[in-house]
Design a protein around this motif. Sequence first.
Motif, mmCIF file in Angstrom:
data_model
loop_
_atom_site.group_PDB
_atom_site.id
_atom_site.type_symbol
_atom_site.label_atom_id
_atom_site.label_comp_id
_atom_site.label_asym_id
_atom_site.label_seq_id
_atom_site.Cartn_x
_atom_site.Cartn_y
_atom_site.Cartn_z
ATOM 1 N N GLY A 283 0.811 -1.168 -0.080
ATOM 2 C CA GLY A 283 0.051 0.148 -0.084
ATOM 3 C C GLY A 283 0.936 1.483 0.048
ATOM 4 N N TYR A 284 2.160 1.256 -0.298
ATOM 5 C CA TYR A 284 2.923 2.524 -0.301
ATOM 6 C C TYR A 284 2.934 2.914 -1.873
ATOM 7 C CZ TYR A 284 5.486 0.620 3.934
ATOM 8 O OH TYR A 284 5.833 0.400 5.235
ATOM 9 N N THR A 285 2.436 4.238 -1.895
ATOM 10 C CA THR A 285 2.487 4.812 -3.116
ATOM 11 C C THR A 285 3.424 5.881 -3.166
ATOM 12 O OG1 THR A 285 0.624 5.997 -2.413
ATOM 13 C CG2 THR A 285 -0.155 3.905 -3.699
ATOM 14 N N LYS A 286 3.797 6.192 -2.231
ATOM 15 C CA LYS A 286 4.575 7.546 -2.063
ATOM 16 C C LYS A 286 5.635 7.281 -1.035
ATOM 17 C CE LYS A 286 3.559 12.433 -1.276
ATOM 18 N NZ LYS A 286 2.493 13.331 -0.974
ATOM 19 N N LEU A 287 6.708 8.192 -1.083
ATOM 20 C CA LEU A 287 7.817 8.047 -0.109
ATOM 21 C C LEU A 287 7.572 9.127 0.892
ATOM 22 C CD1 LEU A 287 10.633 8.051 -2.856
ATOM 23 C CD2 LEU A 287 10.314 6.239 -1.105
ATOM 24 N N GLY A 313 8.261 5.868 8.998
ATOM 25 C CA GLY A 313 8.728 5.097 7.797
ATOM 26 C C GLY A 313 9.899 4.958 7.868
ATOM 27 N N LYS A 314 10.739 4.658 8.946
ATOM 28 C CA LYS A 314 12.196 4.480 8.748
ATOM 29 C C LYS A 314 12.485 2.896 8.711
ATOM 30 C CE LYS A 314 12.479 6.455 13.206
ATOM 31 N NZ LYS A 314 11.331 7.340 13.409
ATOM 32 N N THR A 315 11.773 2.078 8.880
ATOM 33 C CA THR A 315 11.886 0.695 8.736
ATOM 34 C C THR A 315 12.066 0.484 7.175
ATOM 35 O OG1 THR A 315 10.535 0.639 10.771
ATOM 36 C CG2 THR A 315 11.114 -1.542 9.490
ATOM 37 N N ALA A 316 11.156 1.052 6.527
ATOM 38 C CA ALA A 316 11.106 0.750 5.010
ATOM 39 C C ALA A 316 12.327 1.492 4.673
ATOM 40 C CB ALA A 316 9.895 1.173 4.378
ATOM 41 N N LEU A 580 7.001 0.337 18.411
ATOM 42 C CA LEU A 580 5.687 -0.283 17.953
ATOM 43 C C LEU A 580 4.813 0.441 17.086
ATOM 44 C CD1 LEU A 580 5.040 -2.167 21.490
ATOM 45 C CD2 LEU A 580 6.265 -2.693 19.466
ATOM 46 N N ASP A 581 4.224 -0.258 16.188
ATOM 47 C CA ASP A 581 3.491 0.358 14.826
ATOM 48 C C ASP A 581 2.000 -0.459 15.100
ATOM 49 O OD1 ASP A 581 2.890 1.827 12.864
ATOM 50 O OD2 ASP A 581 3.082 0.031 11.840
ATOM 51 N N ILE A 582 1.146 0.013 16.062
ATOM 52 C CA ILE A 582 -0.069 -0.656 16.147
ATOM 53 C C ILE A 582 -1.111 0.465 15.471
ATOM 54 C CG2 ILE A 582 -1.781 -1.444 17.864
ATOM 55 C CD1 ILE A 582 0.806 -1.614 19.866
ATOM 56 N N GLY A 608 -0.589 8.723 16.472
ATOM 57 C CA GLY A 608 -0.165 9.986 15.165
ATOM 58 C C GLY A 608 0.842 9.282 14.340
ATOM 59 N N ARG A 609 0.573 8.061 13.625
ATOM 60 C CA ARG A 609 1.553 7.676 12.938
ATOM 61 C C ARG A 609 1.287 7.677 11.429
ATOM 62 N NH1 ARG A 609 5.501 5.112 15.545
ATOM 63 N NH2 ARG A 609 6.070 3.421 14.181
ATOM 64 N N CYS A 610 2.036 7.747 10.484
ATOM 65 C CA CYS A 610 2.020 7.651 9.220
ATOM 66 C C CYS A 610 0.868 8.744 8.723
ATOM 67 C CB CYS A 610 1.247 6.120 8.794
ATOM 68 S SG CYS A 610 2.078 5.759 7.167
HETATM 69 N N1 ATP Z 1 5.766 5.037 2.073
HETATM 70 C C1 ATP Z 1 4.692 4.770 2.891
HETATM 71 N N2 ATP Z 1 3.612 4.592 2.750
HETATM 72 C C2 ATP Z 1 2.477 4.142 3.420
HETATM 73 N N3 ATP Z 1 2.935 3.709 4.484
HETATM 74 C C3 ATP Z 1 3.984 3.693 4.976
HETATM 75 C C4 ATP Z 1 5.025 4.271 4.029
HETATM 76 N N4 ATP Z 1 6.227 4.137 5.082
HETATM 77 C C5 ATP Z 1 5.992 3.669 6.003
HETATM 78 N N5 ATP Z 1 4.737 3.432 6.178
HETATM 79 C C6 ATP Z 1 3.838 2.890 7.306
HETATM 80 O O1 ATP Z 1 3.896 3.712 8.257
HETATM 81 C C7 ATP Z 1 3.966 2.978 9.550
HETATM 82 C C8 ATP Z 1 5.059 3.281 10.303
HETATM 83 O O2 ATP Z 1 6.264 3.140 9.890
HETATM 84 P P1 ATP Z 1 7.500 2.727 10.747
HETATM 85 O O3 ATP Z 1 7.140 1.803 11.727
HETATM 86 O O4 ATP Z 1 8.698 2.290 9.650
HETATM 87 O O5 ATP Z 1 7.779 4.144 11.412
HETATM 88 P P2 ATP Z 1 9.195 4.649 12.177
HETATM 89 O O6 ATP Z 1 9.527 5.920 11.339
HETATM 90 O O7 ATP Z 1 10.167 3.525 12.453
HETATM 91 O O8 ATP Z 1 8.566 4.879 13.792
HETATM 92 P P3 ATP Z 1 9.286 4.732 15.075
HETATM 93 O O9 ATP Z 1 10.200 5.988 15.252
HETATM 94 O O10 ATP Z 1 7.908 4.842 15.978
HETATM 95 O O11 ATP Z 1 9.826 3.485 15.183
HETATM 96 C C9 ATP Z 1 3.987 1.429 9.200
HETATM 97 O O12 ATP Z 1 2.835 1.035 9.271
HETATM 98 C C10 ATP Z 1 4.513 1.424 7.862
HETATM 99 O O13 ATP Z 1 4.022 0.350 7.354
#
Ligand code: ATP
Length: 703
Positions: A283-287, A313-316, A580-582, A608-610
């Motif tokens: 479901g990622y369409t945009k960076l 989105g640091k993980t990706a 944790l990403d819940i 407040g994520r994503c």
């Molecule tokens: N480009 C993207 N488009 C859509 N969703 C995304 C994108 N990048 C990341 N996400 C989603 O956003 C959510 C948060 O991503 P992630 O857990 O990597 O954040 P993080 O920056 O590592 O947060 P934290 O600092 O809390 O560890 C996840 O559910 C991930 O799948």
Amino acid sequence: MGDEDWEAEITKPHVSSYVPVFEKDKYSSGANGDTFNRTSASSSDAGQSNKRENTSIMGGFGSGKSFGNRGFSNNKFEEGDSSGFWKESNNDCEDNQTWSRGFSKRGGHQDGNDSEASGLSRRGGRGSFRGCRGGFGLGRSNNEYDQDEGVQRTSGLFGSRRPAVSGAGHGDSYQCRSGSGSGRGGYKGLNEEVITGSGKNSWKSEAEGGESGDIQGPKVTYIPPPPPEDEDSIFAHYQTGINFDKYDTILVEVSGHDAPPAILTFEEANLCQTLNNNIAKAGYTKLTPVQKYSIPIILAGRDLMACAQTGSGKTAAFLLPILAHLMRDGITASRFKELQEPECIIVAPTRELINQIYLEARKFSFGTCVRAVVIYGGTQLGHSIRQIVQGCNVLCATPGRLMDIIGKEKIGLKQVKYLVLDEADRMLDMGFGPEMKKLISCPGMPSKEQRQTLLFSATFPEEIQRLAGEFLKTNYLFVAVGQVGGACRDVQQTVLQVGQYSKREKLVEILRSIGDERTMVFVETKKKADFIATFLCQEKISTTSIHGDREQREREQALGDFRCGKCPVLVATSVAARGLDIENVQHVINFDLPSTIDEYVHRIGRTGRCGNTGRAISFFDPESDNHLAQPLVKVLTDAQQDVPAWLEEIAFSTYVPGFSGSTRGNVFASVDTRKNFQGKSTLNTASFSSSQTPNPVDDESWD
Ligand SMILES: Nc1ncnc2c1ncn2[C@@H]1O[C@H](COP(=O)(O)OP(=O)(O)OP(=O)(O)O)[C@@H](O)[C@H]1O
């Protein structure tokens, strides 16, 4: 079972080791036989019977309910209760004696039945038993311990890995246990609320006395259930929120020489087709901004320290370019080998977080020959080994378990090309830093010049940035998305002045007004997590809890119940603060503020994520939280939040050494520290020292 037996164990059929946690009938086929069967059944049944009894406690906090009911009666806490909050004694011994009385009484109810009564007594029994165990463990040789199935069974039943709260009342046995440093359980002193500035065990290798280690303690038998294999589950994701597009307006600063330009789209990254398909299915369409900058940097082979707000989105940002490289370089498909040599090692501070990273790695590598494996503490070591020997390209691990597995020569480091430290500031502080240093000095580990090292976090205190130099090539790049260490602006922050004795009442009032919306309640200590969860259950608010004294099975169940909405309230210690990403966590409540502002930023970042919005409410107790007033005002101001006048007043009247509101001083790293220390020799030469690296409160078992 002795350590040598792992070899034999890995040849056992694997199927039976995959034991779903709460399906009692499947336990009987578990590889662990009786031991696992009995332990699990009692725990499962306790949960079941509680569910029948009172829906507000479903979801695995069954024992907590009983714990509360019995613990609060006939002991000092009841008195505290009537004044709105129990009074926790400053005197460790007195406190422990009080606890001891409460627990001992419960212990007396142990009857071994799989009824609710069993659930009730289980904790009590565990408590009483643990008290004995400290001395007992020390008195036995490791082999005896390992080979004595009876001991294992008992320890499984009573969960004796955990700190001996009630055992603390048994002076001798407790002293032994404490002195032995026996546990990853994280019990640091007579009172677990003792803030440990040093001598923490949390980073300790299991081989040095951790929970499944060689020196003492019962064998950990928990085998986590395998994650679902179907494509829909692998690619399940939540929606980005209304503010996702606003990420584009966040300022990004890249420092260091010859940084490659940012990319604007996934196409520009030139990833292979399979990866692109997986990105689309996710479901990622945009960076996100951190991805726009980090992906080309990593693809260019550069070392990176990246700091971006929680949930952005640091993980990706690190997984995608690493996988792209692995695909490009044509890694050989995984195959069974006694010694596996992964190309990538990812470490993170908590078990739940590393598991989450693993699931992301598995998702993005779907359909490729890259095999990701996860290993973490609190689970059976043999299970970790079995996962590894089947093939391992990307190893996701908590530090203790990683070092154990390396020690057992199941992992060779020669092929490591990528080393990732997620929550890097936590991984490099005095808790985990020494373990990380050991990792990079392990025989076979390529030098920093030969590998690519990537550090990610939402917070990067300056002193930690300096320590990081030891891990990174001198020409590493630093990416700062927005204010380094700043809170996510999608979280609406409210700070309320609430005294210690009014907190519970306020919490209930807020939770009642929130209704069923998913809420994380952070408290500072493990025992308070239990008490608050118990209290909320008594108030008929469906609650579960997660903290370092809960067994891994319970932690995972709690998280699962919270994720699926079965228990909309999760009471947690800082073990759940990071990463944790819940989905759909709408509220974070800081019942207790953490000791550091960085921890605050991570905690409120669970909502407040994503691009979604969330709310954080913090109880500020002027008796204990004044040191946070200044940095809190700074964080609120930076995130364009209202700052209460009373908080500003406290901030102005409170002197915080090293803090300067304009520059953030030592409290925050505002920039790449190389700018502040240009020309100084401290860069890349700093070494670990406890005086240099103040550590957040940590009474936790982190990994
Ligand atoms: N480009 C993207 N488009 C859509 N969703 C995304 C994108 N990048 C990341 N996400 C989603 O956003 C959510 C948060 O991503 P992630 O857990 O990597 O954040 P993080 O920056 O590592 O947060 P934290 O600092 O809390 O560890 C996840 O559910 C991930 O799948």
